[in-house]
Design an enzyme around this catalytic site. Sequence first.
Site, mmCIF file in Angstrom:
data_model
loop_
_atom_site.group_PDB
_atom_site.id
_atom_site.type_symbol
_atom_site.label_atom_id
_atom_site.label_comp_id
_atom_site.label_asym_id
_atom_site.label_seq_id
_atom_site.Cartn_x
_atom_site.Cartn_y
_atom_site.Cartn_z
ATOM 1 N N MET A 1 70.898 93.258 65.538
ATOM 2 C CA MET A 1 70.608 92.026 66.265
ATOM 3 C C MET A 1 69.979 92.306 67.622
ATOM 4 S SD MET A 1 73.131 88.896 67.386
ATOM 5 C CE MET A 1 73.483 88.416 65.690
ATOM 6 N N ARG B 1 49.410 67.844 54.629
ATOM 7 C CA ARG B 1 50.636 67.918 55.423
ATOM 8 C C ARG B 1 50.864 66.585 56.128
ATOM 9 N NH1 ARG B 1 50.225 73.304 59.082
ATOM 10 N NH2 ARG B 1 48.787 71.890 60.165
ATOM 11 N N TYR C 1 73.753 100.215 60.672
ATOM 12 C CA TYR C 1 74.464 99.474 59.635
ATOM 13 C C TYR C 1 74.089 99.955 58.240
ATOM 14 C CZ TYR C 1 75.998 96.069 63.137
ATOM 15 O OH TYR C 1 76.582 95.458 64.223
ATOM 16 N N LYS D 1 51.101 75.094 71.891
ATOM 17 C CA LYS D 1 52.410 74.797 71.316
ATOM 18 C C LYS D 1 53.231 76.092 71.189
ATOM 19 C CE LYS D 1 50.540 75.146 66.618
ATOM 20 N NZ LYS D 1 50.308 74.456 65.348
#
Length: 369
Positions: free
Chosen positions: A313, A136, A264, A38
């Site tokens: 990013m 779950r 940043y 998966k």
Amino acid sequence: MPKAQETLLEIDLGALAHNYKTIRSRIGADVKFMAVIKAYAYGNDSVAIAKKLEELGADYFAVAYTEEGVRLREAGITTPILILHPQIPGFERIIEHCLEPSLYSDRILKEFINLAEEKKQKDYPVHLKFNTGMNRLGFTEENYKAAVERLSNTNSVKVASAFSHLAASEDWKEREFSLRQINTFRNIAYSLAEKLEYEPLLHICNTSAIFNYPEAAFNMVRTGIGLYGFSNDENIDKDLKPVGTLKSVISQIQELKEGDTVGYNREFKAVQPTRSATLPLGHADGIDRKYGKSNAGVFVNGQYAPIIGNVCMDIIMIDVTDIDCEEGDEVIIFGGPQHPVKFAEAGGTISYELITGISQRVKRVIIPE
């Protein structure tokens, strides 16, 4: 091997084969092997991984969602594929592509049987999920008998396997709980076989349980993270090889004066003359902001270089003041000299989150066995 000239994830099929054979050696010859692929095969390349595992002899594949199974079928994979968490809108696609759903509640069971009957299916393979303590998904020991009654009233489907999921098979402090889960599953499974009057495959062992609870292998095991080189146990990890190596390249080197800042919010401030290198990957590629501010680092020409300032990013910056390097040099984020577990720990997370989080925009390069 050629040096990376861009950000890429190398996928080593030789390491995958090694891990498959190592895990396979821990189970009986008559025990079937379900490979979990998966989430793009845990962040790698599900088609390339599936084709190699099919070649190696895996008996079953498992994915989380229907479209993951469809992708494998469209790529030519013929091995049976279990869909672990199917949703009702995908049921038609499941039947169309000969996928096998996990039926985990009365609602899901009823809807799939209705569709199978409408499609005039006979003995369509399905899998029953039991909740033995993970809480779950799954039928419980108290409510599964209604499911058996539904199954007894139709010939449209047939139970290919019954399974459950251990919550803490890697944690010896939870051994009593794990043994209780195994015992609960055993009771349900044997009762189920009596009521169905045939014996489906049974599986509860994940990677850690294959090593820690071999007596619970039943007639199939289910392994995901182990195939990709991890086990949640550093002693077992020594026998496995990480499949993925994340590499990048130095785009540019900046010469900083004392007092200059980087990135940043000016989170890094040079307290002395400093060389910083800029790399073309960032939090959009799976290198989260938590790895910045010198919490983690990468390797340049065999030397450790901390990530400085905030992760952007598409960009990270590293300190290469004391490293002999130049623009265009290869950088290894994890793999090779830095085990992915160590890199993940530096960011306060686990290998699962790190490797499955590598963005699909990062180029995948397959290294044959």
